[in-house]
Design a protein around this motif. Structure first.
Motif, mmCIF file in Angstrom:
data_model
loop_
_atom_site.group_PDB
_atom_site.id
_atom_site.type_symbol
_atom_site.label_atom_id
_atom_site.label_comp_id
_atom_site.label_asym_id
_atom_site.label_seq_id
_atom_site.Cartn_x
_atom_site.Cartn_y
_atom_site.Cartn_z
ATOM 1 N N ILE A 104 6.408 6.954 -1.066
ATOM 2 C CA ILE A 104 5.750 6.525 -2.695
ATOM 3 C C ILE A 104 4.382 4.627 -1.931
ATOM 4 O O ILE A 104 3.987 4.488 -2.116
ATOM 5 N N ALA A 105 3.126 5.954 -3.523
ATOM 6 C CA ALA A 105 1.730 4.984 -3.298
ATOM 7 C C ALA A 105 1.039 3.963 -4.126
ATOM 8 O O ALA A 105 1.373 5.129 -5.509
ATOM 9 N N PRO A 106 1.883 2.727 -4.574
ATOM 10 C CA PRO A 106 1.499 2.224 -5.662
ATOM 11 C C PRO A 106 -0.183 1.871 -5.994
ATOM 12 O O PRO A 106 -0.878 2.322 -4.458
ATOM 13 N N ASP A 107 -0.652 1.438 -7.321
ATOM 14 C CA ASP A 107 -2.002 1.428 -7.382
ATOM 15 C C ASP A 107 -2.123 0.370 -8.730
ATOM 16 O O ASP A 107 -0.485 -0.273 -8.917
ATOM 17 N N VAL A 121 -5.351 7.966 -3.470
ATOM 18 C CA VAL A 121 -3.797 7.891 -2.308
ATOM 19 C C VAL A 121 -3.673 8.810 -1.736
ATOM 20 O O VAL A 121 -2.374 9.146 -0.845
ATOM 21 N N PHE A 129 -7.682 6.986 -8.935
ATOM 22 C CA PHE A 129 -6.392 6.980 -8.147
ATOM 23 C C PHE A 129 -5.306 7.657 -7.309
ATOM 24 O O PHE A 129 -5.265 7.926 -6.439
ATOM 25 N N THR A 186 0.409 -1.260 0.365
ATOM 26 C CA THR A 186 0.017 -0.205 -0.066
ATOM 27 C C THR A 186 0.855 1.302 -0.080
ATOM 28 O O THR A 186 0.146 1.904 -0.486
ATOM 29 N N ARG A 246 -2.853 9.039 1.726
ATOM 30 C CA ARG A 246 -2.141 7.801 2.858
ATOM 31 C C ARG A 246 -0.962 8.497 2.696
ATOM 32 O O ARG A 246 -0.230 8.753 3.769
ATOM 33 N N PHE A 247 -1.143 9.803 1.712
ATOM 34 C CA PHE A 247 0.175 10.797 2.149
ATOM 35 C C PHE A 247 -0.352 11.431 2.906
ATOM 36 O O PHE A 247 0.820 12.077 4.272
ATOM 37 N N TYR A 302 -1.325 3.113 -11.535
ATOM 38 C CA TYR A 302 0.036 4.531 -11.542
ATOM 39 C C TYR A 302 0.621 4.282 -9.809
ATOM 40 O O TYR A 302 0.379 3.412 -9.061
ATOM 41 N N PHE A 303 1.819 5.164 -10.573
ATOM 42 C CA PHE A 303 2.203 5.716 -8.437
ATOM 43 C C PHE A 303 2.642 6.902 -8.742
ATOM 44 O O PHE A 303 2.490 7.846 -9.564
#
Lengths: 91, 885
Positions: free
Chosen positions: A80-83, B275, B271, A67, B278-279, A86-87
């Motif tokens: 870094i947040a991967p999906d 995301v 996305f 995650t 989380r950040f 995309y990242f």
């Protein structure tokens, strides 16, 4: 579209954030706030790292998935947040 | 020899051996033969000569017993047969057999057979054997006949057979099971049944480990065959030939269009949204807790003290004395060169005694006073000498241009030097101790020596006029920092040029003067214009004197004179040292080489000082945040806090200096150091007489710390550049004391004796990286360079904040003390007032004695009544008893 921009801007203005890069799963940068050379460099290097990390996690437990990845160095931190496709890379 | 073997077997069976055959038994021979040596004489006698009568083929010889006996008798002991005399006598038969033993099998060449049977055997059987062997072995055994059946002898084998055989241990049981007839042929349904469901549907004999059971396998019959393992391998090489090839790649990138498309897609939006949360968590974590704080390293700073041997003493690094010039002279001021490491300048002057002061001028011509430049690389020869018009008490390098030096002399003149011409030479010493190469070295040694030996002497290039300057010796000279300059009214204004252009001096003639090294603004007065030209021409133009300050020479005037009138008495203070708030000089201890280098570059770009003009006050913007107040230490031991801003006197319209706001008489001798702490801008250390004091600017009640009187006079003090709570005090007896306010405040934490005469100046310096030096000069003209050990130069954890707290505490204490004092004073006053009041009040008239007695009686009566009532109430007193009266 606009909200996406807004969100990115919000992250950027937070304290300590040096730059944001959004990369596809293959490592091609889509959007970035840094200069081109660094962007491309980061994208390439980090994509490999994320792949490796993901494989590591999955191998241990196939139900699990990556995650968030945080790399802390002496001088700064890379998040870094991967999906799926995309990242998002934040420096 | 077959014959020889035979007697052995017979000897085994018949054991009658002759005792004289002892020797033969020793040899391992059969008992009935005896080896014998027959000499040739004996051989002849008995006709058994070797190889004539007795040969290999016929080795026998029959000897008659009588003859042997006769021989023995005749020859007695010498006879060959002597050893077997007894045997021969016992011999039953008549003839003895003598065998020739050619091969010495028995040890001798003959042997005598001692028994009849063996004789017979030897003689006869060989004959028969010889004959029989030709015929074969079949004659050995009796003729073959069928073996008869013999009764079997049991050797125990039938037991094994019995064991092996299987027999019924009991008669076999016969069972007959039958089913009812009608059940035959009936339809049957089969179902599956799980055997494990019900326990009774099956029984099992599980195998178990029977401990008592042991059968050892005695024998196994296995067959083994060894076969080599077979593998088939094949390889095939592909023949490749080298080919030139190259590849070039570049990063894959999307075109702008593609990027746009992607950015717009739904996928992307989702996305990003997912995301971001989380950040935010991560960012919050980072904010809460400083991720990059290295605990380990922070811990190390404290622990450094405990490790190993602690070096706390100042180590002597080098010491400089010049024998030619510094004989009987003392060092008045030390300054480290701001940019070049390892270069230090020292001003030398005559030792001041009262007669010396008066007769000062006489000695001047003999030994001109000088400023020495010493370098670490050369302890014997100074690098440069600056010639002074008179003894220099204090001098300073210009912070923006280290080639300009200003100094103040004994006679009140201010002197300027320009050493730009020798900058290279000085720079060459930058490669400091140990390295011999400098930029100026020539290949030829002859030239080199000459140049190196002659220390160049630089004459001052500008000096103020004697009538314009101070009337007494100048005791302190400082450059004004380059970020501001002072206008004529004393207001600090912006300094456009960003180089140091103004100098402040003070002298015991009760004034502080401000000088500008630029020409005053050109006014419309033609006189002032002409004057510089007039004074230029008659001036002798010495070739080696640079022309930098020609415009100032002999005509230099201060533009502000600040007088220091005393409050109330009309007298004036005589300042010896001063300290400005925003002064860079106190802080310049080597760490800021970068900024001064930058300045150097700027100034090397060619600032011609002669062309600089002091700008008009109106054009420049006044700076608000620069404080114009400063501290002065005077000759009488007072610390004065005053302002240099000039006030306009309403009556005369002239600019007058303000009266000093505060004055404290604290020290018992003249003040010799006023220094600001490099860490706290408002903490000042003053040293004078037998004590030192620490002041905080803004706290006007008194010093926040005042030391106790020490047994020796304190002559100089300076803060440590790296530790906020440490400063150095020099003493009259040559001791250097290190005071650490966080460790001890009542005495020095360390004392070290450096010389026998008093310490005249202390200046610390930092040579990056991490080398701290302390330059200490003493009264005898020696300059000591000491190295500051780690414990004294690296601050302890949070030292600065601890010091700040400490000072605050002291300030609070002071305030509290003052309050207390006031309170006490007030109390005292109040008490006195009260006493006064008491005395003033009219006295009450005395009562007469009778009246007093009457009153007492009345009281007594009322008391009795009361007593009666109480007793009655308590029931102790009955009504019948009369009350006591």
């Amino acid at each position: 579209m606009a909200e996406v921009e807004e969100t990115l801007k919000r992250i950027q203005t937070q304290k300590g954030v040096q730059g944001i890069i959004i990369v596809t799963a293959e490592g091609i940068p889509i959007r970035s706030t840094l200069d081109n050379a660094s962007t491309v460099q980061y994208a390439g290097l980090i994509q490999q790292l994320v792949m490796k990390a993901r494989v590591t996690v999955r191998e241990m437990d196939p139900q699990n998935d990556l995650t968030f990845l945080r790399i802390r160095s002496k001088k700064n931190e890379i998040m870094i947040a991967p999906d799926k496709d995309y990242f998002l890379i934040i420096l | 020899m077959m014959a020889s073997k035979r007697p052995k077997s017979t000897g085994d069976k018949k054991n009658d051996s002759a005792d004289s055959a002892g020797s033969s038994t020793e040899l391992g021979l059969p008992d009935d033969i005896f080896p014998l040596v027959l000499t040739s004489g004996t051989q002849e006698l008995f006709e058994c000569r070797v190889d004539k009568d007795v040969t290999r083929e016929s080795p026998y010889k029959i000897l008659r017993k009588e003859e042997i006996l006769k021989d023995m008798k005749t020859r007695a002991a010498v006879s060959d047969f002597h050893p077997i005399k007894q045997t021969v006598l016992n011999y039953p038969g008549e003839e003895l057999l003598l065998m020739f033993d050619r091969d010495f099998t028995c040890g001798q060449n003959f042997y005598l057979v001692l028994t009849e049977e063996s004789k017979k055997r030897i003689l006869e059987p060989p004959v028969s054997a010889r004959e029989d062997t030709a015929e074969g072995t079949s004659l050995d055994s009796p003729p073959c006949k069928t073996p008869e059946c013999q009764p079997w002898v049991s050797l125990g084998s039938e037991r094994e057979i019995e064991e092996e055989s299987v027999r019924d241990s009991r008669p076999r049981l016969k069972y007959r099971i039958s089913r009812v007839r009608r059940k035959f042929g009936a339809p049957v349904t089969f179902t599956d049944c799980n055997a494990q469901e019900s326990k009774d549907k099956y029984t099992e004999c599980t195998s178990y480990d029977d401990r008592k059971f042991s059968i050892e396998r005695m024998e196994i019959t296995t067959g083994v065959q060894a076969v080599p393992t077979l593998r088939s391998i094949s390889t095939q090489t592909r023949w490749t030939y080298p080919r030139n090839m190259c590849s070039q790649y570049e990063f894959r990138e999307f075109t702008e269009e593609e990027k746009e498309n992607i950015a717009n897609s739904e996928n992307f939006r989702n996305f990003v949204n997912s995301v971001v949360s989380r950040f935010e968590v991560a960012a919050q974590q980072n904010m809460i807790f400083d991720v990059f704080f290295n605990d380990w390293q922070a811990l190390h700073e404290e622990d450094g003290i405990f490790g190993g041997k602690v070096e706390t003493h100042l180590k002597e690094y080098q010491s400089f004395t010049d024998l030619h010039f510094t004989k009987e002279k003392t060092i008045s001021d030390i300054n480290w060169h701001p940019t070049i490491n390892g270069l230090i300048a020292v001003s030398v002057m005559e030792k001041l005694s009262s007669e010396g002061k008066i007769n000062g001028s006489a000695k001047l011509l003999q030994n001109p006073p000088l400023i020495f430049f010493w370098s670490f690389s050369d302890p014997i020869n100074p690098q440069l000498l600056l010639e002074c018009p008179d003894d220099v008490l204090s001098f300073q390098f210009c912070p923006s241009n280290p080639n300009i030096i200003v100094g103040g002399c004994m006679n009140g003149q201010v002197v300027l030097w320009d050493v730009s011409a020798h900058a290279d030479r000085l720079q060459g010493t930058r490669s400091a101790a140990g390295k011999a190469t400098s930029a100026n070295e020539c290949a030829l040694p002859a030239f080199q020596d000459k140049r190196e030996l002659n220390t160049p002497v630089v004459r001052y290039c500008a000096v103020s006029g004697v009538e314009n300057g101070h009337k007494a010796r100048i005791t302190d000279v400082q450059w004004l920092p380059e970020n501001f300059e002072i206008s004529k009214a004393g207001i600090p204004v912006e300094n456009k040029a960003h180089i140091c252009v103004q100098v402040i001096t003070c002298a015991p003639d009760c004034c502080v003067m401000f000088w500008d090294i630029r020409l005053p603004r050109v006014t419309t007065h033609s006189l002032t214009e002409r004057k510089p030209k007039v004074t230029e021409t008659p001036h002798l133009n010495r070739s080696d004197v640079p022309n930098t300050f020609k415009h100032l020479d002999l005509s230099w005037k201060p533009f502000i004179k600040v007088a220091l009138p005393k409050k109330g008495t009309g007298a004036e203070y005589s300042p010896l040292k001063f300290s400005l708030r925003d002064n860079m000089n106190d802080n310049q201890t080597g760490g800021s080489t970068e900024t001064s280098e930058q300045n150097l570059e700027k100034s090397e770009g060619g600032t011609e000082y002669a062309l600089l003009r002091a700008s008009s006050a109106k054009q420049l913007k006044p700076l608000e945040d620069i404080s114009t107040r400063f501290y002065i230490g005077t000759q009488d031991g007072e610390v004065v806090y005053t302002d240099w801003k000039m006030e306009k006197d309403n009556d005369s319209g002239r600019l007058l200096s303000t009266k000093p706001s505060h004055c404290f008489l604290v020290h018992d001798g003249f003040i010799n150091s006023v220094r600001r702490s490099p860490f706290f801008k408002d903490i000042i250390l003053t040293v004078g007489g037998w004590t030192f004091a620490i002041w905080k600017e803004g706290v006007m009640n008194g010093p926040i710390i005042h030391s106790s009187c020490s047994p020796k006079k304190c002559t100089v003090g300076y803060w440590s550049p790296s530790r906020p709570g440490v400063f150095f005090i020099g003493k009259e007896d040559g001791n250097v004391e290190v005071w650490d306010l966080l460790e001890k405040t009542h005495e020095a934490s360390q004392t070290q004796n450096l010389s026998t005469t008093q310490i005249t100046c202390i200046k610390p310096w930092i040579v990056p990286p991490k080398q701290h030096f302390l330059a200490v000069s003493d009264h005898s003209g020696t300059l000591h360079i000491l190295e500051v050990p780690w414990s004294l130069r690296s601050p302890s954890y949070n030292e600065k904040s601890n010091m700040a707290k400490y000072f605050e505490k002291e300030v609070d204490r002071l305030i509290f003390l003052n309050k207390r004092k006031e309170m006490r004073a007030k109390e005292k006053k109040d008490k006195e007032a009260e006493e006064q009041k008491k005395k003033m009040e009219p006295k009450m008239p005395e009562k007469l004695e009778e009246q007093i007695e009457e009153e007492n009686l009345v009281h007594y009566k009322t008391y009795l009544a009361m007593e009666k009532v109480i007793l009655k109430n308590m029931g102790l007193l009955s009504d019948e008893e009369p009350a006591l009266n």
